[in-house]
Design an enzyme around this catalytic site. Structure first.
Site, PDB file in Angstrom:
ATOM      1  N   LYS A 108     -14.936  -6.732  -7.055  1.00 34.81           N
ATOM      2  CA  LYS A 108     -16.018  -5.558  -7.288  1.00 34.81           C
ATOM      3  C   LYS A 108     -15.034  -4.226  -8.533  1.00 34.81           C
ATOM      4  O   LYS A 108     -15.911  -2.914  -8.792  1.00 34.81           O
ATOM      5  CB  LYS A 108     -16.344  -4.902  -6.306  1.00 34.81           C
ATOM      6  CG  LYS A 108     -15.596  -4.234  -4.946  1.00 34.81           C
ATOM      7  CD  LYS A 108     -16.228  -3.841  -3.942  1.00 34.81           C
ATOM      8  CE  LYS A 108     -15.831  -4.462  -2.524  1.00 34.81           C
ATOM      9  NZ  LYS A 108     -14.052  -4.865  -2.177  1.00 34.81           N
ATOM     10  N   LYS A 140       0.821  -1.123  -0.361  1.00 39.09           N
ATOM     11  CA  LYS A 140      -0.128   0.416   0.016  1.00 39.09           C
ATOM     12  C   LYS A 140       0.459   1.860   0.171  1.00 39.09           C
ATOM     13  O   LYS A 140       0.122   2.170   0.271  1.00 39.09           O
ATOM     14  CB  LYS A 140      -0.885  -0.277   0.743  1.00 39.09           C
ATOM     15  CG  LYS A 140      -2.593  -0.778   0.991  1.00 39.09           C
ATOM     16  CD  LYS A 140      -2.846  -0.441   1.835  1.00 39.09           C
ATOM     17  CE  LYS A 140      -4.213  -1.591   1.201  1.00 39.09           C
ATOM     18  NZ  LYS A 140      -5.699  -1.803   2.376  1.00 39.09           N
ATOM     19  N   LYS A 152     -10.934 -14.362 -10.557  1.00 38.32           N
ATOM     20  CA  LYS A 152     -12.240 -14.416  -9.600  1.00 38.32           C
ATOM     21  C   LYS A 152     -12.907 -13.057 -10.124  1.00 38.32           C
ATOM     22  O   LYS A 152     -12.519 -11.928 -10.410  1.00 38.32           O
ATOM     23  CB  LYS A 152     -11.597 -14.306  -7.973  1.00 38.32           C
ATOM     24  CG  LYS A 152     -11.069 -13.210  -7.175  1.00 38.32           C
ATOM     25  CD  LYS A 152     -11.085 -12.867  -6.560  1.00 38.32           C
ATOM     26  CE  LYS A 152     -10.867 -11.314  -5.612  1.00 38.32           C
ATOM     27  NZ  LYS A 152     -11.560 -11.322  -5.896  1.00 38.32           N
TER      28      LYS A 152
HETATM   29  P1  ATP Z   1     -12.042  -6.152  -4.699  1.00 36.52           P
HETATM   30  O1  ATP Z   1     -11.988  -6.034  -6.882  1.00 36.52           O
HETATM   31  O2  ATP Z   1     -11.538  -4.315  -4.738  1.00 36.52           O
HETATM   32  O3  ATP Z   1     -10.314  -6.510  -4.175  1.00 36.52           O
HETATM   33  P2  ATP Z   1     -13.075  -7.439  -4.309  1.00 36.52           P
HETATM   34  O4  ATP Z   1     -15.125  -8.130  -4.928  1.00 36.52           O
HETATM   35  O5  ATP Z   1     -12.351  -8.801  -4.248  1.00 36.52           O
HETATM   36  O6  ATP Z   1     -12.917  -6.143  -3.696  1.00 36.52           O
HETATM   37  P3  ATP Z   1     -12.578  -7.741  -1.365  1.00 36.52           P
HETATM   38  O7  ATP Z   1     -13.097  -6.812  -0.533  1.00 36.52           O
HETATM   39  O8  ATP Z   1     -11.547  -8.150  -1.881  1.00 36.52           O
HETATM   40  O9  ATP Z   1     -13.773  -8.219  -2.405  1.00 36.52           O
HETATM   41  O10 ATP Z   1     -13.024  -8.686  -0.729  1.00 36.52           O
HETATM   42  C1  ATP Z   1     -14.208  -9.219   0.527  1.00 36.52           C
HETATM   43  C2  ATP Z   1     -14.374 -10.608   0.992  1.00 36.52           C
HETATM   44  O11 ATP Z   1     -15.548 -11.279  -0.200  1.00 36.52           O
HETATM   45  C3  ATP Z   1     -13.171 -11.163   0.887  1.00 36.52           C
HETATM   46  O12 ATP Z   1     -13.390 -12.100   2.617  1.00 36.52           O
HETATM   47  C4  ATP Z   1     -13.054 -12.280   0.166  1.00 36.52           C
HETATM   48  O13 ATP Z   1     -12.002 -13.351   0.922  1.00 36.52           O
HETATM   49  C5  ATP Z   1     -14.335 -12.133  -0.389  1.00 36.52           C
HETATM   50  N1  ATP Z   1     -14.882 -13.078  -1.828  1.00 36.52           N
HETATM   51  C6  ATP Z   1     -14.065 -12.433  -2.983  1.00 36.52           C
HETATM   52  N2  ATP Z   1     -14.320 -11.687  -3.905  1.00 36.52           N
HETATM   53  C7  ATP Z   1     -14.202 -13.126  -3.617  1.00 36.52           C
HETATM   54  C8  ATP Z   1     -15.115 -14.374  -4.787  1.00 36.52           C
HETATM   55  N3  ATP Z   1     -15.609 -14.014  -6.062  1.00 36.52           N
HETATM   56  N4  ATP Z   1     -15.624 -14.745  -4.288  1.00 36.52           N
HETATM   57  C9  ATP Z   1     -16.425 -15.750  -3.326  1.00 36.52           C
HETATM   58  N5  ATP Z   1     -15.692 -14.686  -2.390  1.00 36.52           N
HETATM   59  C10 ATP Z   1     -14.773 -13.209  -2.973  1.00 36.52           C
HETATM   60 MG    MG Z   2     -10.236  -8.518  -3.065  1.00 37.01          MG
END
Ligand code: ATP
Ligand code: MG
Length: 339
Positions: free
Chosen positions: A209, A118, A206
């Site tokens: 968001k 970061k 994966k």
């Molecule tokens: P970013 O793209 O900002 O990293 P993200 O969608 O990966 O967002 P996070 O905020 O990093 O979401 O993660 C929130 C929670 O959701 C974590 O516990 C992570 O393990 C879970 N998670 C994130 N993406 C997935 C996915 N595609 N399938 C299942 N669980 C997920």
């Molecule tokens: Mg993430």
């Protein structure tokens, strides 16, 4: 009376969540809480002091209430062992953080890869980013929490928490309970781990968001019709054979996975139903309709949960959390001759 170890989870305030976040993180946590809340304390807290590290958000209060509503919409059943609270409303968190700062070393924190990632290339980095693992240690140690369902990216912070607790106990006596090692955490959390919903357009990745392409992800507040269309346009393959094979057919496997999770049925049942079929269109229709129904139900549930219901849960939870945290803090203060 409860005897089992406390389970603690922080919910990052995210007004936006993908179906992946919900199915992979929130839903399993809600189920885990329901399953253990007769024997364990389940602390579900909003790390609002962590939220202010990156940004000052005028919508923080609204968003945190919404985030907590997600748990109820995921069928979390509140009872006397489930505690909702805001970190900032339990001042012992920041008090203990300061005291732990005085036993943590610069070297401990310099090693944290999250901090390195970061801060890399930034001209100015706030101390909060550097120190946040110590606040996280306080979040955990105040409640003798043993299980903290976190992703792999947080394992280093759990190890740090263990190290600080050990160092403290060695000097002052057994005041802190060490959280379980990451390996034991994974074993405990088995059900809640490992599910990865894939990107609809590029299923080798994966769903995330932060991916700007709307068609790659289903947001929890997408209209159910729009979500259904995204499923219909999901990338598959040209093998014309439905089978569960994440490696060679990640798109089809992802659809089978989503179908199982949104209907809350075992993946194996869905695989048995569809294996050997060749019409991807039929599978897509079915998954699209399941996702549509799932989102309709979810939106309806969300609309029925009032803000005051959440505020009531917070009020009760924060009374509890202050009691427990202050008891621990007093022991620590005594050890440091602060009282
Ligand atoms: P970013 O793209 O900002 O990293 P993200 O969608 O990966 O967002 P996070 O905020 O990093 O979401 O993660 C929130 C929670 O959701 C974590 O516990 C992570 O393990 C879970 N998670 C994130 N993406 C997935 C996915 N595609 N399938 C299942 N669980 C997920
Ligand atoms: Mg993430």
């Amino acid at each position: 009376m409860t005897t089992s170890p406390t389970i603690l989870t922080g919910i990052r305030v995210n007004s936006e969540m993908t179906l992946g976040n919900f199915l992979g993180a929130l839903l399993p946590m809600a189920r885990l809480a329901n399953a253990h809340s007769t024997t364990s304390h389940i602390n579900i807290f909003v790390p609002d002091l962590h939220s202010i590290i990156d940004q000052v958000d005028g919508e923080l209060q609204d968003n945190l209430i919404k985030s907590l509503k997600f748990y109820l919409a995921a069928d979390l059943k509140p009872n006397q062992n489930i505690h909702f609270y805001r970190q900032s409303r339990v001042p012992a968190h920041s008090e203990l953080c300061w005291i732990l700062n005085c036993i943590a070393s610069m070297g401990d924190l310099n090693r944290m890869t999250q901090y390195k990632d970061k801060s890399e290339g930034k001209e100015s980095v706030n101390v909060g980013i550097f120190d946040y693992p110590v606040l996280m240690a306080a979040d955990i140690l105040l409640y003798d929490a043993v299980y903290i369902p976190v992703g792999e990216d947080q394992f280093q912070h759990i190890e740090l928490t263990r190290r600080l607790a050990e160092r403290f106990n060695h000097r002052f006596g057994e005041i802190f309970t060490l959280p379980a090692e990451p390996k034991a955490q994974i074993e405990f959390m088995q059900v809640a781990n490992g599910i990865r919903i894939r990107d609809l357009q590029n299923p080798t990745k994966k769903m995330s968001k932060s991916n700007p392409a709307p068609g790659s992800k289903i947001m929890l507040f997408d209209s159910p019709e729009v979500a259904a269309k995204k499923i219909m346009s999901a990338t598959t393959d040209s093998l014309s054979k439905i089978q569960y094979d994440m490696f060679n057919q990640p798109g089809i496997s992802n659809l089978l996975q989503i179908e199982a999770l949104v209907n809350d049925v075992p993946l194996q049942d869905v695989i048995s139903t569809w294996s050997g079929e060749s019409h991807y269109g039929d599978l897509k229709q079915k998954v699209a309709s399941s996702v549509q129904t799932f989102l309709e139900t979810f939106h309806e549930r969300m609309s029925k949960i009032s803000n005051s219901e959440i505020l009531d849960l917070l009020a009760t939870g924060e009374t509890y959390a202050n009691e427990v945290a202050n008891t621990k803090l007093r022991a620590v203060q005594t050890a440091f001759h602060l009282r």
